[in-house]
Design an enzyme around this catalytic site. Sequence first.
Site, PDB file in Angstrom:
ATOM      1  N   CYS A 125       0.831  -1.221   0.000  1.00 53.89           N
ATOM      2  CA  CYS A 125       0.000   0.000   0.000  1.00 53.89           C
ATOM      3  C   CYS A 125       0.852   1.253   0.000  1.00 53.89           C
ATOM      4  O   CYS A 125       0.673   2.150  -0.820  1.00 53.89           O
ATOM      5  CB  CYS A 125      -0.938   0.014   1.198  1.00 53.89           C
ATOM      6  SG  CYS A 125      -2.183  -1.263   1.083  1.00 53.89           S
ATOM      7  N   HIS A 126       1.760   1.338   0.953  1.00 51.73           N
ATOM      8  CA  HIS A 126       2.545   2.563   1.051  1.00 51.73           C
ATOM      9  C   HIS A 126       4.024   2.281   1.197  1.00 51.73           C
ATOM     10  O   HIS A 126       4.790   3.139   1.615  1.00 51.73           O
ATOM     11  CB  HIS A 126       2.039   3.432   2.210  1.00 51.73           C
ATOM     12  CG  HIS A 126       0.562   3.688   2.120  1.00 51.73           C
ATOM     13  ND1 HIS A 126      -0.351   2.970   2.838  1.00 51.73           N
ATOM     14  CD2 HIS A 126      -0.152   4.531   1.358  1.00 51.73           C
ATOM     15  CE1 HIS A 126      -1.570   3.363   2.532  1.00 51.73           C
ATOM     16  NE2 HIS A 126      -1.485   4.313   1.639  1.00 51.73           N
TER      17      HIS A 126
END
Lengths: 191, 423
Positions: free
Chosen positions: A155-156
């Site tokens: 995701c990040h």
Amino acid sequence: MADTMAQQRGAQHGATSPGDDGEPRRDFLKLVAGSFAAVGVGAMAWPFIASMNPARDVLALSTTEVDLSPIAVGSAVTVVWRGKPVFVRNRTAEEVQAARAAPLSQLPDPQADQARVMRDPWLIVVGICTHLGCVPLGQKPTDPRGDYGGWFCPCHGSHYDTSGRIRKGPAPANLVVPEYAFTSDTQIRIG
Amino acid sequence: MAIGLHDSDFKNPVVRWIDARLPVFTMMQKEYGTFPTPRNFNYFWNFGALAMINLMIMIATGIFLAMHYTPHTTMAFDSVERIMRDVNYGWLLRYVHANGASMFFIVVYIHIWRGLWYGSYKAPRELLWMLGVVIFLLMMATAFMGYVLPWGQMSFWGATVITNLFSAIPLIGPDIVTWLWGGFSVDNPTLNRFYSLHYLLPFVIVGVVFLHVAALHITGSNNPLGIDPKGPQDTIPFHPYYTIKDSVGVVAYLVVFAILVFFMPNYLGHPDNYIPANPLVTPAHIVPEWYFLPYYAILRAVPDKLGGVVLMFASIAVLFVLPWLDTSPVRSMRFRPLAKWFLVLWGICFLVLMWAGGKPAEGTYVAIARVATFYYFLYFLVILPLLGRLERPLSLPESIARPVLRGGGPLPAGAAAQPMEKA
């Protein structure tokens, strides 16, 4: 002006002793009435607020048993505990070595590998990225495991090492080690 | 007239009987009939009415969708598919509702841009503007919770990421997240409460919209020149002049809406949301709906978790204090030769953030998002406060009826200084 009005009000209620303008007594009554109202509103609001916390049936599902015998060295399984994925990884000797070799001073959230496991090869962590709750990749042999051989959150972009500790990326903390116990040599109970 | 009755001007005896006891007809006539409105609106002034219509479309389609939807983790996804395949016109209701959310944000973003460009947030309309920001926040909460209801992969992981934002709050963060979830992860209790709140909040929006319009009808509308009407020659009655102008805008709006619904209904959605939610597998690339991308980009531009969350909320919160950050007394950017270019650049940064928010959080995308985030705040916190002192605005026209035209030419004969009959 205000004094005169206060005196008039005080006189109307017959609440003043001579020379007392009635204000302290009135202030006290307002304060007490206001406090009671506030406590009452709070007491009435509490059941509504508390009703949104986990219910008893949700709390009842709080332990999970895992049989470790089918998990080969170097592989991992994902089990569900309280609706969350838990990673159970049977680490290789090299992976344990790599986790212990990392100097604590280089870790964003310093914690020794020994403090995160009960028995050397078995790493048990909640499989939820401490950034914003995604499930990191790295459980399957084909998954990317990040720069430190543990897990990688797509995701990040957080990288976790073979002890589930954050090494790089936006996550602030290590993967959480849940409460668990070995009930036998090949059996654990999480929660 | 009996004592206590309103002195109604209406002739129809039934209308008159009601109006004398509850003067709703008089009120409508005053607020939407003869209401004096600046005569120089351009089409940017359509977007308030369009937002109102959009809200009504969302509530109407939503109420009917709720008759077929099941808020349970095991059934939600299938009930939405049933709406799409089996329910009569279910596909139409759902596509109008889903694309209606996008249309709502398009309309409201243009409405906000109108406010920024023509200085509609300045005195005496500060509270009007702040109520608008409240509506915007409520819209975002409503849209977010609505996107969770189909219980697809993006629903689930969007809900997980957004609720986890609150875990960044020191000390009590994790407890707040558990409370929001009603469990230890996003699960059935979460879906149930989101459904309840998704149904409730639109009606809260209706309430705040009422206050927004009430405040508007006290201060009166701003206008493209940003100067106050000085008398009846500067205004025209709302009906029929602006009812008809709004109607033209409504037709254009419905054309765009219909193209989205009938020709590209999934263009603004994400294909992963047609995969049922799986709590054990996160999609490789999570993105929120397009209208949240600028804020998502700001969140990811900060390498610190709490810092990112704080800055993201601050990007909206700064709008609340905008009326006091902009120190220039001149409202319309038409007369602010410097500020208008800084605002154009701000608008570009907003679009850049929207683009960057949809890209993976790595490399140049993050760098670009950081620059745009920096300017987003620089504009509000430094440039606007300073420009009020440093900028020399162009001279303002005497009145709306006698504007300073480009080149200073005269108005067409008869257009100027003709007092309107009604207003």
